[in-house]
Design a protein around this motif. Structure first.
Motif, PDB file in Angstrom:
ATOM      1  N   THR A 287      43.062  46.914  58.514  1.00 36.63           N
ATOM      2  CA  THR A 287      43.695  45.594  58.657  1.00 36.63           C
ATOM      3  C   THR A 287      45.612  45.586  58.134  1.00 36.63           C
ATOM      4  O   THR A 287      45.395  45.903  56.951  1.00 36.63           O
ATOM      5  N   ALA A 288      46.315  45.454  59.223  1.00 41.17           N
ATOM      6  CA  ALA A 288      47.821  46.219  58.505  1.00 41.17           C
ATOM      7  C   ALA A 288      48.649  45.109  57.521  1.00 41.17           C
ATOM      8  O   ALA A 288      47.820  43.987  58.572  1.00 41.17           O
ATOM      9  N   VAL A 289      48.909  44.798  57.072  1.00 41.69           N
ATOM     10  CA  VAL A 289      49.454  44.057  55.744  1.00 41.69           C
ATOM     11  C   VAL A 289      50.529  43.981  55.622  1.00 41.69           C
ATOM     12  O   VAL A 289      51.512  45.316  56.341  1.00 41.69           O
ATOM     13  N   ASP A 290      51.728  43.192  55.356  1.00 39.74           N
ATOM     14  CA  ASP A 290      53.332  43.444  55.133  1.00 39.74           C
ATOM     15  C   ASP A 290      53.271  43.936  53.702  1.00 39.74           C
ATOM     16  O   ASP A 290      52.080  44.096  52.778  1.00 39.74           O
ATOM     17  N   GLU A 291      54.208  44.228  53.074  1.00 33.85           N
ATOM     18  CA  GLU A 291      54.580  43.951  51.924  1.00 33.85           C
ATOM     19  C   GLU A 291      54.258  43.344  51.161  1.00 33.85           C
ATOM     20  O   GLU A 291      53.714  43.291  49.920  1.00 33.85           O
ATOM     21  N   GLU A 292      54.922  42.694  51.202  1.00 39.21           N
ATOM     22  CA  GLU A 292      54.517  41.307  50.326  1.00 39.21           C
ATOM     23  C   GLU A 292      52.383  40.656  50.192  1.00 39.21           C
ATOM     24  O   GLU A 292      52.552  41.020  48.819  1.00 39.21           O
ATOM     25  N   THR A 293      51.897  40.874  51.101  1.00 37.66           N
ATOM     26  CA  THR A 293      50.784  40.583  51.538  1.00 37.66           C
ATOM     27  C   THR A 293      49.623  42.093  50.319  1.00 37.66           C
ATOM     28  O   THR A 293      49.527  41.791  49.474  1.00 37.66           O
ATOM     29  N   ALA A 294      50.504  43.233  50.999  1.00 36.03           N
ATOM     30  CA  ALA A 294      50.396  44.674  49.989  1.00 36.03           C
ATOM     31  C   ALA A 294      50.108  44.367  48.404  1.00 36.03           C
ATOM     32  O   ALA A 294      49.185  45.031  47.685  1.00 36.03           O
ATOM     33  N   VAL A 295      51.336  43.619  48.071  1.00 24.91           N
ATOM     34  CA  VAL A 295      51.097  43.804  46.409  1.00 24.91           C
ATOM     35  C   VAL A 295      49.993  42.667  46.499  1.00 24.91           C
ATOM     36  O   VAL A 295      49.388  42.894  45.301  1.00 24.91           O
ATOM     37  N   LYS A 296      49.626  41.571  46.610  1.00 33.17           N
ATOM     38  CA  LYS A 296      49.256  40.912  46.050  1.00 33.17           C
ATOM     39  C   LYS A 296      47.313  41.009  46.416  1.00 33.17           C
ATOM     40  O   LYS A 296      46.458  41.262  45.216  1.00 33.17           O
ATOM     41  N   ILE A 297      47.270  42.467  47.413  1.00 35.44           N
ATOM     42  CA  ILE A 297      46.172  43.080  46.828  1.00 35.44           C
ATOM     43  C   ILE A 297      45.342  43.547  46.048  1.00 35.44           C
ATOM     44  O   ILE A 297      45.241  43.985  45.579  1.00 35.44           O
ATOM     45  N   GLN A 298      47.265  44.517  46.037  1.00 34.43           N
ATOM     46  CA  GLN A 298      46.705  45.752  45.149  1.00 34.43           C
ATOM     47  C   GLN A 298      46.412  44.418  43.579  1.00 34.43           C
ATOM     48  O   GLN A 298      46.067  45.066  42.642  1.00 34.43           O
TER      49      GLN A 298
END
Length: 245
Positions: free
Chosen positions: A207-218
Motif C-alpha cells: 500500500t503506497a503512502v505519502d511522506e506525512e502518512t509514512a512518518v506516522k506509520i514509522q
C-alpha cells in the motif's frame, strides 16, 4: 528472478535497529525457549534447528543458545511464555501484524492496542489482515568475491528454493516454510553462511503512502518494536522513495 526487495529492505533496517537496542538476543532467546518445548534435540526438532540457525546468523553465543534451550525443555527454571498474534491497520489503510511472546497477556494486549491507536491506527480482529500475507522462509547471503551468483542460485533452486534475488549487497533466497530447513541445510553444507535465516511474513501487495502518512506509520512501528514483548512486526506499507525509516 524476482525478489521481495521492498519488504526485505524494511526488515533489514528493522533488524539493525533491534540489534542496536540490544534486544535481538532476548527475542531469539524466547524463540529458542518456545521451540525447545517440543524437544531439546535439533536432530529431531526441525523448528529448533531453524531457530538455532537464526541465532547463529545473528552471532548469538553458543552458551546463550544452550541455556535458552534448557529453559524451554524444562532443564532450567524459566518463564512461562505464550505466543499471541495481533492484527490491525496503521494510517493509510496499511496492514500491520504483530507477533508477541509474553508472560503477561493483559500487559501485551494493552501495550499493542495503545501503539495502534496513539499513532492513528486501529487494532482489528484475528484474521482481519493476515490473509494479505504469506509465510515464507528467507535466507540472506552477503555477496563476496568468493561467491558466484549463478552457482549460489543453482544450489538454492536445486535444493528446493522458490525464488532467488540478487540485491545491492546480498543474495535473497525465498522458500516455502516446509522447505526452509532443507534449503538452509543444503546451502550450509556447501559452506554458505547467512546474514539472516528466518521464516517471515511477506505481503502479497503493498500500500503506497505519502511522506506525512509514512512518518506516522514509522512512529507506530517504532513504538511496537520497542516493546519487550514484541517479537516481530510485519506490514505492507510502500514508503516514498528516499524516506528514511
Amino acid at each position: 528472478m524476482s525478489g521481495h526487495s521492498k519488504w526485505h529492505n524494511i526488515q533489514a533496517k528493522k533488524g539493525k535497529a533491534d540489534a542496536k537496542r540490544g534486544k535481538i538476543f532476548t527475542k531469539i532467546g524466547k524463540e529458542l525457549i518456545m521451540a525447545a518445548r517440543n524437544g531439546s534435540s535439533p536432530d529431531t526438532n526441525a523448528k529448533l534447528r531453524d531457530v538455532i540457525a537464526k541465532a547463529k546468523a545473528n552471532n548469538m553465543p553458543q552458551d546463550t543458545i544452550t541455556r535458552a534451550i534448557k529453559k524451554g525443555a524444562g532443564e532450567l527454571a524459566g518463564v512461562n511464555y505464550e505466543e499471541i498474534v495481533y492484527e490491525g491497520y496503521a494510517p493509510g489503510g496499511v496492514a500491520v501484524i504483530v507477533n508477541v511472546v509474553t508472560d503477561n497477556k493483559n500487559r501485551s494486549a494493552g501495550n499493542v492496542r495503545h501503539a495502534y491507536t496513539k499513532y492513528g491506527g486501529n487494532m482489528g480482529s484475528s484474521g482481519c489482515v493476515s490473509f494479505m500475507f504469506q509465510k515464507k522462509g528467507e535466507l540472506v547471503i552477503e555477496k563476496t568475491d568468493e561467491l558466484d551468483e549463478d552457482e549460489v542460485m543453482m544450489m538454492a533452486l536445486d535444493a528446493g528454493a522458490e525464488d532467488f534475488a540478487s540485491e545491492d549487497e546480498v543474495f535473497v533466497v525465498t522458500t516455502t516454510p516446509e522447505d526452509f530447513g532443507t534449503v538452509r541445510e543444503a546451502l550450509e553444507s556447501n559452506g554458505i553462511e547467512f546474514l539472516e535465516a528466518d521464516i517471515k511474513l511477506i505481503p502479497d501487495m503493498y500500500t503506497a503512502v505519502d511522506e506525512e502518512t509514512a512518518v506516522k506509520i514509522q512512529k507506530m512501528l517504532d513504538a511496537l518494536e520497542e516493546d519487550d514483548d514484541v517479537q516481530d512486526v510485519y506490514h505492507n506499507a510502500e514508503f516514498p522513495e528516499g524516506f528514511e525509516e
